[in-house]
Each structure stands twice: as structure tokens, then as C-alpha cells.
Design a protein around this motif. Structure first.
Motif, PDB file in Angstrom:
ATOM      1  N   ASP A 595     -12.409  -8.382  -8.852  1.00  0.00           N
ATOM      2  CA  ASP A 595     -13.074  -9.036  -7.740  1.00  0.00           C
ATOM      3  C   ASP A 595     -14.134  -8.265  -7.134  1.00  0.00           C
ATOM      4  N   SER A 596     -15.288  -8.509  -6.696  1.00  0.00           N
ATOM      5  CA  SER A 596     -16.439  -7.821  -6.318  1.00  0.00           C
ATOM      6  C   SER A 596     -16.283  -7.475  -4.892  1.00  0.00           C
ATOM      7  N   ASP A 597     -15.373  -8.373  -4.107  1.00  0.00           N
ATOM      8  CA  ASP A 597     -14.824  -8.114  -2.867  1.00  0.00           C
ATOM      9  C   ASP A 597     -14.088  -6.791  -2.713  1.00  0.00           C
ATOM     10  N   SER A 598     -13.486  -6.565  -1.386  1.00  0.00           N
ATOM     11  CA  SER A 598     -12.693  -5.450  -1.018  1.00  0.00           C
ATOM     12  C   SER A 598     -11.523  -5.797  -0.230  1.00  0.00           C
ATOM     13  N   GLY A 599     -10.591  -4.737  -0.105  1.00  0.00           N
ATOM     14  CA  GLY A 599      -9.454  -5.176   0.585  1.00  0.00           C
ATOM     15  C   GLY A 599      -8.626  -6.015   0.004  1.00  0.00           C
ATOM     16  N   TYR A 600      -8.109  -6.972   0.924  1.00  0.00           N
ATOM     17  CA  TYR A 600      -7.155  -8.036   0.714  1.00  0.00           C
ATOM     18  C   TYR A 600      -8.063  -9.142   0.184  1.00  0.00           C
ATOM     19  N   ASN A 601      -9.390  -9.169   0.259  1.00  0.00           N
ATOM     20  CA  ASN A 601     -10.204 -10.236  -0.374  1.00  0.00           C
ATOM     21  C   ASN A 601     -10.230  -9.882  -1.930  1.00  0.00           C
ATOM     22  N   ALA A 602      -9.942  -8.745  -2.289  1.00  0.00           N
ATOM     23  CA  ALA A 602      -9.877  -8.406  -3.742  1.00  0.00           C
ATOM     24  C   ALA A 602      -8.466  -8.007  -4.350  1.00  0.00           C
ATOM     25  N   LEU A 603      -7.414  -8.382  -3.757  1.00  0.00           N
ATOM     26  CA  LEU A 603      -6.303  -8.204  -4.042  1.00  0.00           C
ATOM     27  C   LEU A 603      -5.889  -9.446  -4.947  1.00  0.00           C
ATOM     28  N   LEU A 604      -5.686  -9.227  -6.279  1.00  0.00           N
ATOM     29  CA  LEU A 604      -5.233 -10.529  -6.979  1.00  0.00           C
ATOM     30  C   LEU A 604      -3.990 -10.841  -7.283  1.00  0.00           C
ATOM     31  N   SER A 605      -3.694 -12.077  -7.634  1.00  0.00           N
ATOM     32  CA  SER A 605      -2.225 -12.393  -8.198  1.00  0.00           C
ATOM     33  C   SER A 605      -2.498 -13.454  -9.214  1.00  0.00           C
ATOM     34  N   TYR A 606      -1.683 -13.534 -10.208  1.00  0.00           N
ATOM     35  CA  TYR A 606      -1.674 -14.268 -11.222  1.00  0.00           C
ATOM     36  C   TYR A 606      -0.649 -15.703 -11.245  1.00  0.00           C
TER      37      TYR A 606
END
Length: 854
Positions: A595-606
Motif C-alpha cells: 500500500d503506497s500509504d503509510s502508518g495504519y493506512n498501509a497496514l494490510l490484512s488478508y
């Protein structure tokens, strides 16, 4: 005036010229002018006598300083001539004083200077002698012997000097003559002398005319009638011990104090020999009213106020008269000398004072003119001390006699004191000494000597990306302690060499200091930039100061997760094979996304979105690994279509999907791995061998340099904190969990091109922020958030990660050595290289601080 008066005025002009040159020779300018001259009469050319440039008089403001004598004279500002401004009455100004000199001061500016001069008012014969009474009655016995003297009233003339009374005349007669006595310029008296015995039976009343003549040219005169009544009784008169008595008394003596006692004797007997005393006050002199005399004893006492400053000597005439039917009298003079006492405090007066003094005035700048006077005489009237109370920025300088100049004595600062209350104390030489004080308020005007000041040298501004164009991102404010235009501040931008031109991104309101954005910021393109704001006042010359503004762009969740290869093709369905005999937890595939964002905005879950219900497969929430939940059964389908949903943790959450068809095959041998073959050259020394050789040499050199550096660092460790503006990171732990930084991140992902099951090696950015918040993703797919902000608690070493793959066995020793030196964390991952699995050591080259909570 008549022709005679005009000729007299011409003579006085000659006298004026004489006095003018005489006083210039002695250093003090003095002019003389006759009283009663016409308005506009020239007194003298003051500018010429002072050697002043006539062309500069009007520009320099040449004028007479305001004072009590200012009303009578004025200066022509163009030619410097002093002329009479108003009618002058010498008698009104100076009374009968022999000298009538008016003190005046003239002032010029640029540079400021003061000149003192005097104008002597000359008396003219404009007053005729007058008597207090028009008739004088005298009772003279016919037995009076020739030679007897009778006191006559003195005439009064307001003029002085030669114009005062010079003689008395008596009408011719056979019985009386006139004895004129001169006691000086101002004292002429006359006594009536009996020359021939009177015969009441021949002439009972003798009428005489007494004429007083002054010394003017032409002379003036006044008359009074003397009526002599001839009586026949007493033939002896009282006789005083002495004709003149002298006494000395201090001023302010109390009432009832004795002055002197006069004594007269009468040779007669009975009532004709009893003497009574009284005052003779033909002139109605008010000073005599301050005394009283005992009519029986002749004692003179004080009954009023005696003031030396009003009169220094008092002359009293005392009469001794007997009580006979036809009383006879004699007289004497009593001269009372008043002794001065120190009863007057010095008087401080400000002749001229500047309205404002500039705060940058140099020492010695004149502020005002001060005069001090004391009404006492002698030492009692001498002012010996004139000083400024307390330690202020001013001083006094004596310029002439009792004239002082108030001058600047030190640096002035309006910001500390906008006005000064200067207390001046004057003390005389009397015993005991008397003093007085005067407070002078001096206002200080402002100059532009203070530059605008910002509260802080650096301002940090945080702006969300995608913010509205034209929004106010911050307001700067500076303070200037000056006033007026010197404190009116304008703001402007100063380009910073570090961030390049910023005028295209922001603008500032020059009056309010509001900083407006000119574009919408994208965190993925620019994370921070710097510029300077200059605050400039409106003074002359203007002063300014700068403040550095750091703008930090805050990330917004505006980017969806991106699926990495080999599952990144849009609209394609990917196929993975699973053997029928696979146990629970069998690894099927691994989904990778960024994810090009950072912080929680880039924390991914599947997550698996389809199918729902009881499913054969599960996906790791944090790892993206697809594994079997259980063993296969005959009831299971042969093909399982899976839709994997990848979501970020932003607000609101964004997601992406990937479709995978899992095909169940009968045996593990049927599971085929597709490889991407690279063409191999048949040359004896291939390019790949050359690359390997270069890599081995480079790694060897790096190993030696690293070994030397690490040994030096081991000997001298420093506990320096992290850089403030670092980027975040994601790291892997040996147990397979990830630590994710809640800050800006950059991912460099490596994976094998020859496998579909290679692990991902994530390269974080260079500097993790000191305020990063790490999230540990454990094997149980649960998030554990740990704070790594630097605080005052215990801090362990944190490692700054740079990852490389060690492809040859000898480099295992390097990794083990670094691990032994406690400089690295070693992570082992398995990848495939050229179709053959080998172990890869991932290690860290240098370290930094890590929170003890990690």
C-alpha cells in the motif's frame, strides 16, 4: 512728546550706543532704552552683536525665550533687531529702584544655543512731585525763638535719579526760611526755620506755599499750602537725647518685640513739661504701620510682619509733644535695619523644555533650560547645590549665574522607560540651609531600534494531504517592542535552498501572517518541505528577522492495496494445485500486497471473501499465506475458487481482491511448479560467472571494512537518538511475525522469479522515526501494538536495517561473527536459486536504538 523730549530721546540713543559697546567689551551684552518710548523702537541689533549669520536666523528660530520680561521686547527673526514690543513704564516695573535692568534670553536651534542679555530701562521725567496733603497746619507760639525748626512734609516723585526731587522752595516772607537737606540721590527733605519771632497780635495766621522741584529738564514741581497758626503759650519744647536713633532687628521678629526706646525732655513744669510720643507719617508709608510706640515711655515695638525682602531699612519719624495748653513738639529719626534670615527656599523654574527627546539622543543633548532663584540676601540667597535626585539619564550644567541646562547624560531606551520624572533639588547656603524640589517630566520618542521577533526560531506545521487549495495551514506572528510605524510588521516568504522554490506551493498574507496553500499536497510525492518567513517592520531604515517553517504532510488513506506478482494481473484467474493427501496446514500459496500509504493506512490484512460457510482453506490475516484447514474428503470439490480480499487499516478502509482456483490433484507428484527459464550461454566464462566474481570481491571488501568499523564501534558506542524526520519500516522476526511502523513507509520487495512460493524480503526506508509506533503481527494473526517513542525509560539498541542475501557458504561466518558481536539480528529464509534451494542469511550491517518494548 514735544521737540524737547525728542532731543532728549536722541541723547538717550547715544547713551544706548555707549552702553552697548561697553557691555560687549566686558562679555555681557547690555542695552539701554528709555521708558515710554514708542512701540517698535529699535533697542539694538542682537544678531550682529552675537555674530550670528542673518541668513540663518529665521531657519534656526531666533527668538526671545518666554519669561516675565518677554512681553516688552521682541526680535525680528529676519534681521535680528531687538525692538520694543509694548509700552514700558519704569515706575511700574522697578518702582523707585535706582537700577532697572530687565534680564532676557534669546535662543536658537540647529545647533541649540542660548544667549543672555540685559536691557536697562532709563528713567524720563514723566512724573511731577506731589504732596500727600494739600494743606499743612502748624501751630507756632509767638514765644517761639528764632531758629526754631519745623518739620515739613516731603514730596513724593515716582521718578528717580536726576528726575527725582532735588530742591524745595518757599514763598518769600519775613518770618520763615527754608532749610533743604540732601541725604543722597533719593533723600531730600526740607525744614521750616523761624527767622523772626512771631507776633500774634500783628498776624495770627501766616500762609506759605511750599514748592517741590525735581531735577528734570525741563523741571517739574508740586505745591502744598502751609498754614501757620500763631499761638501764645509754652515757651519750651521737648528735646530728644539725640536726633537720630539706630536699631537692628531680624526679619520675622514676633509681635511685641522691642525695637528701641526714644527719650525726650521738656524743661517746663506741669503739663507743659509732660511729653507724649507719636509717629509722624506724612507720607503714609505702610512700613511704619508694622511698628507701634508707647506714648508715655517712648518704647517702639513690633506689631506687624517684617520682611527683609520687602525692605531692608525702615525710617521712622518720632514726635515728642508736651501737654501744655499750647503744646510744643520736637522730632527725631529712628533708622531700623532689618537683618535677613534664611526664610525663603530656592525657587526652581523651567524656562524652556523640549516636548520629546529621541531615544537615540547622544550625551550632551540639551533638553531644557532651568532657572533657580532665592529671595534671601547674602549667603542665604546663594544656591550652592542644584542636583538631580537618583541616578537618571540626565545631568545639569551651569551656564550662567543661576541658569542651568538640562542635558542627556546616558543612553535612553523608550522600550524600558517611555518617560522620565527628573527630580531636581536646590539648596542654599543659609543656616540652616533650605532646599526645594521640582519634578520635570521628559517624554522619550521612539526610533526603530528593535527588529521584529518570533516566539520560536523554528515552527513545525502539520498538513493533511489532499487538503483544500487556499486553506490557511498556519498563521505566523512576530512582535516588535517599538511603536507606530516602527512596530507595523509585514510578512514575506524567503526561499529555502533545501526545499527549492515554495512560492508555487504556498503564499503568505503580508499583513496577517496567514500562510495559504496554493495546491493540494500528495504525501506519496512530498512528505516535508521547508521555507522561511521574514518579518519586516515599517521603520526607517526597516529591520527584519526570519523564522524557519517546517511543513510535514500527514498521510491520508487515498491508495488501495496493490497485489504483487504473480497474482497482480487484473481480471485473470490464478490456479494452484493441492494434492489430495495434503494434511491440515498445507501451504497452498502466498498473496503479497503493498500500500503506497503509510502508518495504519498501509497496514494490510488478508481475508477469504468467497465462498462463505465451511471452507477447506484459510488465509493468514497478516502473512497472506493460504493453507488447508483440514484433510481432504471425498465430498470435497475438485476445484475450489477463492476470492482473497486485501484490506488496509485506514479510515475508511480500502481493499483489493485476487481470484485463485485451487485444484485438488490425486498425488503430490502431480503438483508441478512452473519455472521461468533463462537462456544459458555456452561460453566457457559466462556473464553470470563474471557477475558472481565481482559480487564475491565486493562482498569481501565490504566484509573487511565492516569488520574494522564494527570493532571500532564496539569500543566506542554512542547513545544517540534517532533522526527526527525518519521514515517508517516493516521488519520480519525469526518466528515469522512482522513488525510494522505506524509512520511513512517505503517497500522494496524481492521475490524469486522461479517459484510461486518464495518468501518476500521487505526493505524498509532508511531512518525510522523516533515517534514510530510498531505493531507486531504474531503467528496467531493478532495485532499487538507497541510504542517505540523515545522516552526517559530504559532504551535498548535498535537496529537500522539494510538487508542483503548471502549466497555463498563462506559468508555464513560473517553472519555468525556479527551475531556474536551482538550487532545484528539474523533472519533465515529459504528461497530457490536457479532451481536449487539454498539457505540465505539475511543480516543487518549497522544498528541504532530500539525500544525495550520491541
Amino acid at each position: 512728546m514735544d521737540l524737547t523730549d525728542d532731543s532728549w530721546s536722541f541723547k538717550w540713543i547715544i547713551v544706548v550706543f555707549f552702553f552697548n559697546n561697553w557691555n560687549n567689551a566686558n562679555g555681557q551684552i547690555m542695552y539701554s532704552v528709555s521708558e515710554e518710548v514708542n512701540t517698535g523702537t529699535t533697542v539694538g541689533n542682537l544678531a550682529k552683536d552675537l555674530n550670528l549669520n542673518i541668513q540663518d536666523l529665521e531657519r534656526r528660530g531666533f527668538q526671545v525665550v518666554t519669561g516675565p520680561n518677554r512681553r516688552y521686547f521682541d526680535l525680528n527673526a529676519k534681521n535680528g533687531i531687538l525692538f520694543v514690543r509694548e509700552r514700558i513704564d519704569r515706575e511700574e516695573l522697578c518702582g523707585r529702584s535706582s537700577k532697572c535692568a530687565l534680564e532676557l534670553e534669546a535662543i536658537v536651534s540647529s545647533p541649540m544655543n542660548i544667549y543672555r542679555f540685559e536691557v536697562n530701562i532709563l528713567d524720563v521725567n514723566d512724573n511731577a512731585p506731589t504732596f500727600r496733603t494739600s494743606n499743612l497746619y502748624l501751630n507756632i507760639s509767638e514765644q517761639t525763638f528764632p531758629g526754631q525748626r519745623f518739620t515739613l512734609p516731603s514730596a513724593f516723585d515716582l521718578d528717580v535719579g536726576v528726575n527725582s526731587i532735588k530742591s524745595y522752595k518757599l514763598t518769600p516772607n519775613e518770618h520763615f526760611s527754608l532749610d533743604v537737606q540732601s541725604g543722597g540721590d533719593q533723600s531730600v527733605s526740607a525744614e521750616l526755620v523761624l527767622q523772626k519771632a512771631l507776633d500774634r497780635e500783628k498776624q495770627s495766621v501766616v500762609q506759605l506755599t511750599l514748592t517741590a522741584v525735581d531735577g528734570g529738564k525741563p523741571p517739574k514741581s508740586g505745591t502744598t499750602q502751609i498754614i501757620v497758626n500763631v499761638v501764645d503759650v509754652n515757651d519750651n519744647i521737648p528735646v530728644f537725647d539725640k536726633p537720630l536713633y539706630k536699631a537692628r532687628i531680624p526679619e520675622n521678629s514676633p509681635q511685641g518685640a522691642s525695637v528701641i526706646t526714644v527719650n525726650a525732655k521738656d524743661a517746663d513744669e506741669g503739663l507743659n513739661g509732660e511729653v507724649i510720643y507719636s509717629f509722624i507719617n506724612h507720607d503714609n508709608d505702610n512700613t511704619v504701620n508694622a511698628f507701634s510706640i508707647n506714648s508715655i515711655t517712648g518704647e517702639i515695638t513690633i506689631k506687624g510682619h517684617i520682611d527683609y525682602e520687602e525692605t531692608a531699612a525702615i525710617e521712622i519719624r518720632v514726635q515728642a509733644e508736651d501737654k501744655g495748653p499750647n503744646p510744643r513738639a520736637s522730632h527725631c529719626k529712628v533708622l531700623v535695619e532689618v537683618i535677613d534670615v534664611n526664610d525663603n527656599v530656592p525657587e526652581i523654574s523651567v524656562m524652556s523644555l523640549a516636548n520629546e527627546v529621541r531615544e537615540d539622543s547622544s550625551p550632551g543633548t540639551m533638553v531644557g533650560l532651568i532657572t533657580v532663584k532665592d529671595g534671601d540676601a547674602g549667603k542665604n540667597g546663594v544656591v550652592v547645590k542644584l542636583k538631580i535626585k537618583d541616578d537618571v539619564q540626565f545631568r545639569l550644567e551651569n551656564t550662567y549665574k543661576n541658569r542651568y541646562s538640562l542635558m542627556v547624560n546616558g543612553p535612553l531606551d523608550r522600550e524600558r522607560a517611555s518617560e522620565y520624572n527628573v527630580t531636581i533639588t536646590a539648596t542654599d547656603e543659609g543656616t540652616p540651609p533650605l532646599s526645594s524640589t521640582s519634578v520635570i517630566t521628559i517624554h522619550v520618542s521612539d526610533v526603530n531600534d528593535n527588529a521584529p521577533r518570533f516566539p520560536e526560531p523554528i515552527i513545525n506545521v502539520y498538513v493533511k494531504e489532499n487538503s483544500q487549495i487556499g486553506a490557511v495551514i498556519h498563521t505566523v506572528s512576530a512582535f516588535d517592542p517599538d511603536v507606530g510605524d516602527n512596530a507595523r510588521i509585514t510578512y514575506s516568504l524567503v526561499e529555502s535552498s533545501k526545499s527549492g522554490p515554495v512560492t508555487s506551493m504556498i503564499n503568505i498574507n503580508s499583513d496577517s501572517g496567514e500562510i495559504h496553500s496554493l495546491q493540494s499536497f500528495n504525501y506519496e510525492e512530498i512528505k516535508t518541505f521547508e521555507f522561511k518567513v521574514q518579518a519586516t517592520d515599517s521603520g526607517v531604515p526597516p529591520l527584519s528577522s526570519n523564522v524557519t517553517v517546517n511543513v510535514f504532510i500527514l498521510d491520508e488513506n487515498d491508495n488501495s492495496p496493490g497485489i504483487l506478482a504473480p497474482y497482480s494481473e487484473l481480471g485473470s484467474v490464478n490456479t494452484e494445485n493441492v494434492p489430495y493427501s495434503a494434511d491440515a496446514g498445507y501451504f497452498v500459496a502466498k498473496i503479497r500486497a503493498v500500500d503506497s500509504d503509510s502508518g495504519y493506512n498501509a497496514l494490510l490484512s488478508y481475508h477469504i471473501s468467497e465462498p462463505k460457510g465451511n471452507n477447506l482453506f484459510r488465509v493468514g490475516t497478516s502473512s497472506g499465506e493460504i493453507r488447508t484447514k483440514r484433510r481432504m474428503s471425498d465430498n470435497d470439490l475438485k476445484t475450489h475458487p477463492l476470492v482473497i480480499l486485501v484490506c488496509d487499516n485506514g479510515e475508511p478502509s480500502l481493499s483489493a481482491t485476487v481470484s485463485i482456483d485451487v485444484v485438488v490433484v490425486e498425488s503430490a507428484g502431480d503438483v508441478k511448479t512452473t519455472f521461468r527459464h533463462a537462456p544459458i550461454k555456452e561460453e566457457s566464462f559466462s556473464d553470470l560467472n563474471l557477475y558472481l566474481l565481482i559480487a564475491i570481491v565486493c562482498v569481501s571488501v565490504i566484509f573487511l571494512l565492516s569488520l574494522i568499523s564494527l570493532m571500532a564501534v564496539k569500543c566506542h558506542r554512542t547513545d544517540r537518538s534517532l533522526g527526527r524526520y525518519s521514515t517508517p519500516m516493516i521488519t520480519t522476526h525469526p518466528d515469522g511475525s512482522w513488525s510494522y511502523s505506524k509512520s511513512a513507509q517505503q517497500y522494496d520487495v524481492c521475490f524469486s522469479s522461479d517459484t510461486l512460493k518464495s518468501d518476500v524480503v521487505v526493505f524498509p526506508a532508511q531512518f525510522p522515526p523516533a515517534d514510530a509506533e510498531l505493531i507486531s503481527i504474531n503467528g496467531g494473526d493478532t495485532f499487538t501494538r507497541t510504542q517505540t517513542l523515545p522516552n526517559k525509560e530504559k532504551v535498548r539498541e535498535q537496529t537500522r536495517y539494510s538487508v542483503c542475501c548471502v549466497l555463498e557458504l563462506p559468508f555464513y561466518f560473517l553472519a555468525l561473527f556479527l551475531l556474536y558481536m551482538d550487532y545484528t539480528h539474523v533472519c533465515v529464509c529459504v528461497c530457490e536459486k536457479w532451481g536449487h534451494p539454498i539457505d540465505v542469511m539475511v543480516f543487518i550491517l549497522y544498528n541504532h536504538k530500539v525500544s525495550s518494548a520491541t
